[in-house]
Write a protein that holds these residues in place. Sequence first.
Motif, PDB file in Angstrom:
ATOM      1  N   LEU A 262      36.278 -17.143 -29.605  1.00  0.00           N
ATOM      2  CA  LEU A 262      36.002 -16.480 -30.874  1.00  0.00           C
ATOM      3  C   LEU A 262      36.381 -15.007 -30.815  1.00  0.00           C
ATOM      4  O   LEU A 262      36.862 -14.431 -31.794  1.00  0.00           O
ATOM      5  CB  LEU A 262      34.530 -16.624 -31.245  1.00  0.00           C
ATOM      6  N   GLY A 263      36.156 -14.386 -29.666  1.00  0.00           N
ATOM      7  CA  GLY A 263      36.469 -12.968 -29.523  1.00  0.00           C
ATOM      8  C   GLY A 263      37.938 -12.655 -29.705  1.00  0.00           C
ATOM      9  O   GLY A 263      38.309 -11.519 -30.024  1.00  0.00           O
ATOM     10  N   ALA A 264      38.787 -13.665 -29.499  1.00  0.00           N
ATOM     11  CA  ALA A 264      40.225 -13.447 -29.647  1.00  0.00           C
ATOM     12  C   ALA A 264      40.681 -13.479 -31.105  1.00  0.00           C
ATOM     13  O   ALA A 264      41.828 -13.128 -31.402  1.00  0.00           O
ATOM     14  CB  ALA A 264      40.988 -14.506 -28.849  1.00  0.00           C
ATOM     15  N   LEU A 265      39.793 -13.885 -32.014  1.00  0.00           N
ATOM     16  CA  LEU A 265      40.152 -13.976 -33.431  1.00  0.00           C
ATOM     17  C   LEU A 265      39.746 -12.687 -34.132  1.00  0.00           C
ATOM     18  O   LEU A 265      38.584 -12.470 -34.475  1.00  0.00           O
ATOM     19  CB  LEU A 265      39.455 -15.193 -34.065  1.00  0.00           C
ATOM     20  N   GLU A 266      40.699 -11.810 -34.346  1.00  0.00           N
ATOM     21  CA  GLU A 266      40.403 -10.481 -34.868  1.00  0.00           C
ATOM     22  C   GLU A 266      39.890 -10.513 -36.298  1.00  0.00           C
ATOM     23  O   GLU A 266      39.237  -9.565 -36.742  1.00  0.00           O
ATOM     24  CB  GLU A 266      41.652  -9.605 -34.781  1.00  0.00           C
ATOM     25  N   ALA A 267      40.167 -11.577 -37.042  1.00  0.00           N
ATOM     26  CA  ALA A 267      39.719 -11.640 -38.436  1.00  0.00           C
ATOM     27  C   ALA A 267      38.214 -11.847 -38.559  1.00  0.00           C
ATOM     28  O   ALA A 267      37.644 -11.643 -39.634  1.00  0.00           O
ATOM     29  CB  ALA A 267      40.445 -12.769 -39.172  1.00  0.00           C
ATOM     30  N   ILE A 268      37.555 -12.253 -37.454  1.00  0.00           N
ATOM     31  CA  ILE A 268      36.093 -12.386 -37.464  1.00  0.00           C
ATOM     32  C   ILE A 268      35.511 -10.985 -37.278  1.00  0.00           C
ATOM     33  O   ILE A 268      35.580 -10.402 -36.200  1.00  0.00           O
ATOM     34  CB  ILE A 268      35.605 -13.324 -36.349  1.00  0.00           C
ATOM     35  N   ARG A 269      34.925 -10.463 -38.364  1.00  0.00           N
ATOM     36  CA  ARG A 269      34.447  -9.075 -38.333  1.00  0.00           C
ATOM     37  C   ARG A 269      33.069  -8.971 -37.707  1.00  0.00           C
ATOM     38  O   ARG A 269      32.775  -8.018 -36.983  1.00  0.00           O
ATOM     39  CB  ARG A 269      34.439  -8.506 -39.752  1.00  0.00           C
ATOM     40  N   THR A 270      32.175  -9.924 -38.017  1.00  0.00           N
ATOM     41  CA  THR A 270      30.837  -9.921 -37.425  1.00  0.00           C
ATOM     42  C   THR A 270      30.473 -11.341 -37.023  1.00  0.00           C
ATOM     43  O   THR A 270      30.975 -12.321 -37.602  1.00  0.00           O
ATOM     44  CB  THR A 270      29.774  -9.394 -38.406  1.00  0.00           C
ATOM     45  N   LEU A 271      29.602 -11.453 -36.045  1.00  0.00           N
ATOM     46  CA  LEU A 271      29.152 -12.758 -35.552  1.00  0.00           C
ATOM     47  C   LEU A 271      27.680 -12.683 -35.198  1.00  0.00           C
ATOM     48  O   LEU A 271      27.264 -11.814 -34.429  1.00  0.00           O
ATOM     49  CB  LEU A 271      29.955 -13.172 -34.317  1.00  0.00           C
ATOM     50  N   GLU A 272      26.896 -13.577 -35.794  1.00  0.00           N
ATOM     51  CA  GLU A 272      25.474 -13.705 -35.468  1.00  0.00           C
ATOM     52  C   GLU A 272      25.263 -15.070 -34.817  1.00  0.00           C
ATOM     53  O   GLU A 272      25.682 -16.095 -35.360  1.00  0.00           O
ATOM     54  CB  GLU A 272      24.612 -13.590 -36.721  1.00  0.00           C
ATOM     55  N   THR A 273      24.613 -15.074 -33.682  1.00  0.00           N
ATOM     56  CA  THR A 273      24.364 -16.311 -32.944  1.00  0.00           C
ATOM     57  C   THR A 273      22.885 -16.647 -32.999  1.00  0.00           C
ATOM     58  O   THR A 273      22.041 -15.827 -32.642  1.00  0.00           O
ATOM     59  CB  THR A 273      24.793 -16.172 -31.470  1.00  0.00           C
ATOM     60  N   ALA A 274      22.556 -17.865 -33.461  1.00  0.00           N
ATOM     61  CA  ALA A 274      21.166 -18.309 -33.561  1.00  0.00           C
ATOM     62  C   ALA A 274      20.993 -19.564 -32.715  1.00  0.00           C
ATOM     63  O   ALA A 274      21.438 -20.645 -33.109  1.00  0.00           O
ATOM     64  CB  ALA A 274      20.793 -18.599 -35.015  1.00  0.00           C
ATOM     65  N   PRO A 275      20.379 -19.452 -31.529  1.00  0.00           N
ATOM     66  CA  PRO A 275      20.194 -20.630 -30.681  1.00  0.00           C
ATOM     67  C   PRO A 275      19.325 -21.684 -31.375  1.00  0.00           C
ATOM     68  O   PRO A 275      18.320 -21.352 -32.014  1.00  0.00           O
ATOM     69  CB  PRO A 275      19.476 -20.070 -29.445  1.00  0.00           C
ATOM     70  N   VAL A 276      19.727 -22.948 -31.284  1.00  0.00           N
ATOM     71  CA  VAL A 276      18.971 -24.050 -31.870  1.00  0.00           C
ATOM     72  C   VAL A 276      18.022 -24.598 -30.813  1.00  0.00           C
ATOM     73  O   VAL A 276      18.446 -25.018 -29.737  1.00  0.00           O
ATOM     74  CB  VAL A 276      19.908 -25.170 -32.368  1.00  0.00           C
ATOM     75  N   LEU A 277      16.731 -24.566 -31.132  1.00  0.00           N
ATOM     76  CA  LEU A 277      15.727 -25.084 -30.203  1.00  0.00           C
ATOM     77  C   LEU A 277      15.502 -26.578 -30.388  1.00  0.00           C
ATOM     78  O   LEU A 277      15.292 -27.306 -29.415  1.00  0.00           O
ATOM     79  CB  LEU A 277      14.400 -24.342 -30.388  1.00  0.00           C
TER      80      LEU A 277
END
Length: 341
Positions: free
Chosen positions: A296-311
């Motif tokens: 994902l880090g290689a895709l420059e068009a992704i401006r922001t990323l929020e990660t929500a772990p699923v329990l």
Amino acid sequence: MKESHVLDEIDRALVHALHLDGRAPFARIAAVLDVSTQTVARRYRKLRAEAGLRVVGLVDPAKAGLAQWMVRLSAVPRAAQDLAQALARREDTSWVKLASGGTEIVAIVHAPQTLLLREIPRTAGVTAVSAHYVLHLYLGGPTAWRGRARTLDAEQQRALAPTDLPDREVDGSRGLPSPADEPLLAALRRDGRVPLAELADATGWSPATVARRLAELRASRALFFDVEIDNTLFGAATQALLWMSVTPAHLDEVARELARHDELAFVAATTGPSNLVAQALCPDPAALHHYLTHRLGALEAIRTLETAPVLRTVKAAGPLLPAAPRAGNLNRPPAPPSWGS
């Protein structure tokens, strides 16, 4: 499933076969896998009892005139689990998950209008609500996660393609669900492998009429069959929801790229500040970190990323079984679907 149990090649092949055709007869699956029909039936029963395996028949919301909303709710810890269960008991929800340390609930709501959103804010314990309209599904629904669907070779997959569908796609309203189909669809939501005789009893139709109607709905892609099973058995011990903001000019390009990633089981474009959402399934936190930083880090068009772990997944695609008693504000039966004409 007991922790000591590991899916073998036959188990994995059976799950893959059911993704290809959820109603495929055991004899047909057995012939492709080169095992006995009794072996397939026994493995299926064991996986149902111990791994939560279930085939469910689902209607494409777009074909049924229903909108799909992804609803995010933040709640105080003492209320989150009860709220998730209450949402899961509703007939108009699917994919109810506890995330972010157990204080966030994410659910998909299928409805002609978002009546649910007017009820939730009055529920005790909810601290925040946001709703995201699903604009386009790039991965998910009838498309299986690749982690479950990479056991059978191309020849085996061709042999398991549905054989009871019309030669061409059904056009017009004949292939769309109608109120008369509701008893049939309700039975398939509970168990997509219900025998024709039982479906005939549920609908009051003859088995031949049931078979013909099933074929019409499937041929028009209004009805598809999904497979529920514990994903940890396929190595997905770490799951997370990814909320991304992508520049609009590159949204379609990025979403199509993500839909090719083996780590993802769901990719959809939505409304809101986070206009692309995905579900990641990885072996462990290190693998998730590597995916986030390298792919994902290689895709420059992704401006922001929020990660929500699923329990925990409280509800998957199909309804809860057995049905839990209804109680409280959130458990009022939803309005009947507004079927497309």
